[in-house]
Scaffold this motif. Sequence first.
Motif, PDB file in Angstrom:
ATOM      1  N   ASP A 244       0.952  -1.011   0.132  1.00 34.80           N
ATOM      2  CA  ASP A 244       0.428   0.017  -0.287  1.00 34.80           C
ATOM      3  C   ASP A 244       1.054   1.302   0.267  1.00 34.80           C
ATOM      4  O   ASP A 244       0.833   2.014   0.486  1.00 34.80           O
ATOM      5  CB  ASP A 244      -0.819  -0.035   1.194  1.00 34.80           C
ATOM      6  N   GLU A 245       2.037   1.220  -0.960  1.00 39.30           N
ATOM      7  CA  GLU A 245       2.699   2.614  -0.733  1.00 39.30           C
ATOM      8  C   GLU A 245       2.354   3.468  -1.090  1.00 39.30           C
ATOM      9  O   GLU A 245       2.861   4.529  -0.265  1.00 39.30           O
ATOM     10  CB  GLU A 245       3.568   2.519  -2.469  1.00 39.30           C
ATOM     11  N   LEU A 246       1.249   3.641  -2.176  1.00 35.08           N
ATOM     12  CA  LEU A 246       0.649   4.798  -2.690  1.00 35.08           C
ATOM     13  C   LEU A 246      -0.408   5.431  -1.467  1.00 35.08           C
ATOM     14  O   LEU A 246      -0.754   6.856  -1.363  1.00 35.08           O
ATOM     15  CB  LEU A 246       0.001   4.706  -3.881  1.00 35.08           C
ATOM     16  N   GLY A 247      -1.186   4.475  -0.737  1.00 33.51           N
ATOM     17  CA  GLY A 247      -1.574   4.892   0.247  1.00 33.51           C
ATOM     18  C   GLY A 247      -0.927   5.627   1.248  1.00 33.51           C
ATOM     19  O   GLY A 247      -1.085   6.644   2.290  1.00 33.51           O
ATOM     20  N   ALA A 248       0.211   4.912   1.897  1.00 34.81           N
ATOM     21  CA  ALA A 248       1.128   5.539   2.785  1.00 34.81           C
ATOM     22  C   ALA A 248       2.085   7.073   2.565  1.00 34.81           C
ATOM     23  O   ALA A 248       2.040   7.546   3.070  1.00 34.81           O
ATOM     24  CB  ALA A 248       2.326   4.603   2.629  1.00 34.81           C
ATOM     25  N   LEU A 249       2.142   7.043   1.194  1.00 32.74           N
ATOM     26  CA  LEU A 249       2.652   8.610   0.926  1.00 32.74           C
ATOM     27  C   LEU A 249       1.814   9.450   0.702  1.00 32.74           C
ATOM     28  O   LEU A 249       2.170   9.866   1.316  1.00 32.74           O
ATOM     29  CB  LEU A 249       3.297   8.407  -0.509  1.00 32.74           C
ATOM     30  N   ALA A 250       0.304   9.420   0.583  1.00 35.44           N
ATOM     31  CA  ALA A 250      -0.600  10.080   0.852  1.00 35.44           C
ATOM     32  C   ALA A 250      -1.019  10.612   2.259  1.00 35.44           C
ATOM     33  O   ALA A 250      -0.840  11.635   2.839  1.00 35.44           O
ATOM     34  CB  ALA A 250      -2.315   9.643   0.506  1.00 35.44           C
ATOM     35  N   ALA A 251      -1.399   9.408   3.318  1.00 33.96           N
ATOM     36  CA  ALA A 251      -0.776   9.720   4.172  1.00 33.96           C
ATOM     37  C   ALA A 251      -0.076  10.350   4.801  1.00 33.96           C
ATOM     38  O   ALA A 251      -0.230  11.888   5.424  1.00 33.96           O
ATOM     39  CB  ALA A 251      -0.757   8.371   5.478  1.00 33.96           C
ATOM     40  N   TRP A 252       1.839   9.758   4.510  1.00 37.54           N
ATOM     41  CA  TRP A 252       2.318  10.961   5.094  1.00 37.54           C
ATOM     42  C   TRP A 252       2.564  12.122   4.560  1.00 37.54           C
ATOM     43  O   TRP A 252       2.920  13.492   5.266  1.00 37.54           O
ATOM     44  CB  TRP A 252       3.866  10.184   4.095  1.00 37.54           C
ATOM     45  N   LEU A 253       2.408  12.826   3.279  1.00 44.00           N
ATOM     46  CA  LEU A 253       1.786  14.294   2.622  1.00 44.00           C
ATOM     47  C   LEU A 253       0.602  14.824   3.850  1.00 44.00           C
ATOM     48  O   LEU A 253       0.934  16.030   3.060  1.00 44.00           O
ATOM     49  CB  LEU A 253       1.642  14.226   1.285  1.00 44.00           C
TER      50      LEU A 253
ATOM     51  N   VAL B  48       2.907  13.614  -5.127  1.00 46.75           N
ATOM     52  CA  VAL B  48       4.162  15.017  -4.011  1.00 46.75           C
ATOM     53  C   VAL B  48       3.991  16.016  -5.137  1.00 46.75           C
ATOM     54  O   VAL B  48       3.788  16.978  -3.784  1.00 46.75           O
ATOM     55  CB  VAL B  48       5.895  13.908  -4.256  1.00 46.75           C
ATOM     56  N   LYS B  49       4.137  15.975  -6.643  1.00 44.05           N
ATOM     57  CA  LYS B  49       3.827  17.700  -6.596  1.00 44.05           C
ATOM     58  C   LYS B  49       3.060  17.633  -6.517  1.00 44.05           C
ATOM     59  O   LYS B  49       2.430  19.336  -6.415  1.00 44.05           O
ATOM     60  CB  LYS B  49       4.264  17.472  -8.691  1.00 44.05           C
ATOM     61  N   GLU B  50       1.754  17.067  -6.706  1.00 42.58           N
ATOM     62  CA  GLU B  50       0.528  18.119  -6.651  1.00 42.58           C
ATOM     63  C   GLU B  50       0.593  18.352  -5.125  1.00 42.58           C
ATOM     64  O   GLU B  50      -0.127  19.723  -4.867  1.00 42.58           O
ATOM     65  CB  GLU B  50      -0.928  17.101  -6.062  1.00 42.58           C
ATOM     66  N   LYS B  51       0.339  17.843  -3.924  1.00 37.10           N
ATOM     67  CA  LYS B  51       0.049  17.802  -2.784  1.00 37.10           C
ATOM     68  C   LYS B  51       1.569  19.030  -2.828  1.00 37.10           C
ATOM     69  O   LYS B  51       0.960  20.052  -1.914  1.00 37.10           O
ATOM     70  CB  LYS B  51       0.776  16.901  -1.930  1.00 37.10           C
ATOM     71  N   PHE B  52       2.389  18.416  -2.637  1.00 37.68           N
ATOM     72  CA  PHE B  52       3.211  20.175  -2.091  1.00 37.68           C
ATOM     73  C   PHE B  52       3.097  21.850  -3.229  1.00 37.68           C
ATOM     74  O   PHE B  52       3.284  22.649  -3.205  1.00 37.68           O
ATOM     75  CB  PHE B  52       4.187  20.062  -3.302  1.00 37.68           C
TER      76      PHE B  52
ATOM     77  N   SER C 136      16.110   7.281 -12.457  1.00 37.76           N
ATOM     78  CA  SER C 136      14.925   7.720 -11.882  1.00 37.76           C
ATOM     79  C   SER C 136      14.641   9.241 -10.457  1.00 37.76           C
ATOM     80  O   SER C 136      13.272   8.995 -10.828  1.00 37.76           O
ATOM     81  CB  SER C 136      14.075   6.704 -11.620  1.00 37.76           C
ATOM     82  N   ALA C 137      15.034   8.766  -9.378  1.00 38.49           N
ATOM     83  CA  ALA C 137      15.227   9.355  -8.405  1.00 38.49           C
ATOM     84  C   ALA C 137      15.167  10.888  -8.660  1.00 38.49           C
ATOM     85  O   ALA C 137      15.335  11.824  -9.547  1.00 38.49           O
ATOM     86  CB  ALA C 137      16.042  10.219  -7.870  1.00 38.49           C
ATOM     87  N   LYS C 138      13.894  12.364  -8.359  1.00 40.37           N
ATOM     88  CA  LYS C 138      13.386  12.854  -8.148  1.00 40.37           C
ATOM     89  C   LYS C 138      13.261  13.431  -6.846  1.00 40.37           C
ATOM     90  O   LYS C 138      12.522  12.711  -5.838  1.00 40.37           O
ATOM     91  CB  LYS C 138      11.934  13.008  -9.346  1.00 40.37           C
ATOM     92  N   LEU C 139      13.722  14.309  -6.764  1.00 44.21           N
ATOM     93  CA  LEU C 139      14.265  15.158  -5.539  1.00 44.21           C
ATOM     94  C   LEU C 139      12.630  16.774  -5.478  1.00 44.21           C
ATOM     95  O   LEU C 139      13.254  17.722  -6.179  1.00 44.21           O
ATOM     96  CB  LEU C 139      15.237  15.842  -4.766  1.00 44.21           C
ATOM     97  N   ARG C 140      11.867  16.933  -4.300  1.00 46.01           N
ATOM     98  CA  ARG C 140      10.683  17.796  -4.520  1.00 46.01           C
ATOM     99  C   ARG C 140      10.964  18.619  -3.003  1.00 46.01           C
ATOM    100  O   ARG C 140      10.879  17.669  -2.094  1.00 46.01           O
ATOM    101  CB  ARG C 140       9.476  17.747  -5.004  1.00 46.01           C
ATOM    102  N   ALA C 141      10.943  19.407  -2.541  1.00 37.51           N
ATOM    103  CA  ALA C 141      10.765  20.083  -1.031  1.00 37.51           C
ATOM    104  C   ALA C 141      10.067  21.260  -1.166  1.00 37.51           C
ATOM    105  O   ALA C 141       9.855  22.541  -2.055  1.00 37.51           O
ATOM    106  CB  ALA C 141      12.516  20.238  -0.701  1.00 37.51           C
ATOM    107  N   VAL C 142       9.964  21.838  -0.024  1.00 38.81           N
ATOM    108  CA  VAL C 142       8.469  22.634   0.093  1.00 38.81           C
ATOM    109  C   VAL C 142       9.304  22.934   1.882  1.00 38.81           C
ATOM    110  O   VAL C 142       9.655  22.587   2.674  1.00 38.81           O
ATOM    111  CB  VAL C 142       7.178  22.437   0.387  1.00 38.81           C
ATOM    112  N   GLU C 143       8.930  24.709   1.867  1.00 42.17           N
ATOM    113  CA  GLU C 143       9.026  24.627   3.483  1.00 42.17           C
ATOM    114  C   GLU C 143       8.038  26.094   4.068  1.00 42.17           C
ATOM    115  O   GLU C 143       7.293  26.419   3.365  1.00 42.17           O
ATOM    116  CB  GLU C 143      10.640  26.258   3.199  1.00 42.17           C
ATOM    117  N   LYS C 144       7.578  24.982   5.981  1.00 42.27           N
ATOM    118  CA  LYS C 144       6.912  26.296   5.768  1.00 42.27           C
ATOM    119  C   LYS C 144       7.329  27.696   6.504  1.00 42.27           C
ATOM    120  O   LYS C 144       8.549  27.875   6.879  1.00 42.27           O
ATOM    121  CB  LYS C 144       6.731  25.462   7.113  1.00 42.27           C
ATOM    122  N   LEU C 145       6.364  28.766   5.797  1.00 40.62           N
ATOM    123  CA  LEU C 145       6.619  29.899   6.064  1.00 40.62           C
ATOM    124  C   LEU C 145       5.920  30.122   7.622  1.00 40.62           C
ATOM    125  O   LEU C 145       6.842  31.145   8.526  1.00 40.62           O
ATOM    126  CB  LEU C 145       5.982  30.482   5.294  1.00 40.62           C
TER     127      LEU C 145
END
Length: 309
Positions: free
Chosen positions: A213-222, A248-252, A299-308
């Motif tokens: 359930d990797e995508l379910g786990a990722l959704a919960a983490w995001l 990740v892209k859509e949540k960020f 195939s690795a892609k790194l994305r990041a956001v910062e909490k203001l």
Amino acid sequence: MSEFVHESVLAREVVDILRPGPGRLLVDCTLGAGGHALLFLERGARVIGIDKDPRALAAAQARLARFGEAFRAVRADFRDAKNVLAALGIKPADGVLADLGVSSPQLDAAERGFSFSRPGPLDMRMASEGETLADLLRRIDERDLARILKEYGEEPFARPIARAVKRAVEGAEVVDTARLAEVVAQAIPRKAWPKKIHPATRTFQALRIAVNDELGALAAWLEALPAMLAPGGRGAAISFHSLEDRMVKEKFRALVHACTCPPDFPVCACGAKVAFAAVTKKPVTASDAEVAANPRARSAKLRAVEKLR
């Protein structure tokens, strides 16, 4: 345990983004062998490491024991990272990382059942709990299996593969991962076989995602990420396939654009204030040198956001 060795991808880039240092707390939600955590600790940060794989956790604990109380390891699914921090009484962190996918030691260990390069059991679980691949293949029907292959593996021949696999499972033909890969390959027209990957690669990816359930786990983490970060803290995710990266892209993007007004409104009327800023406008990828040294970084892609705030 000592053989669980994994080369962390985008190590320098992760350090640059999460800025570990004295007085800072970082949470590595997918600890693995502790490669990223080691870099954080060497720069003076405190680290909470989370992983559901007991072998990975033991290897990381042995590797990072010299850092004493600066490092703490917890066995848990990364989807539960927020609850782990709450149970430990930890305040929001300065950096949170999720390195998604399967590590090299997991892929290379035939007994884990992730790979078809050598015969292995139909398992694919990240830990000893839960349903095995064999259980899943026996339980679901052909239609559900085809849906899994199409949605999680983006497999164009999902239907004939599902039909062949179910027939083989019910006839007790599939006894290990090598035989399963043969069944999958035989269900795809030879002229349609991919040129750069084994014809069973997409199917194995899809089945692994389903078993864990990797995508379910990722959704919960995001969903939990904003609450895990202190103001000024940064959240980062490394994905390895398009489904993960899209989530990740859509949540960020949603975090950075707080406005909830319909897209056809000429001006914002909801009054929402932006609480996050993008750290990476485009995904960060591995350099040519890193890919040459570690082909799995391709195939690795790194994305990041910062909490203001």
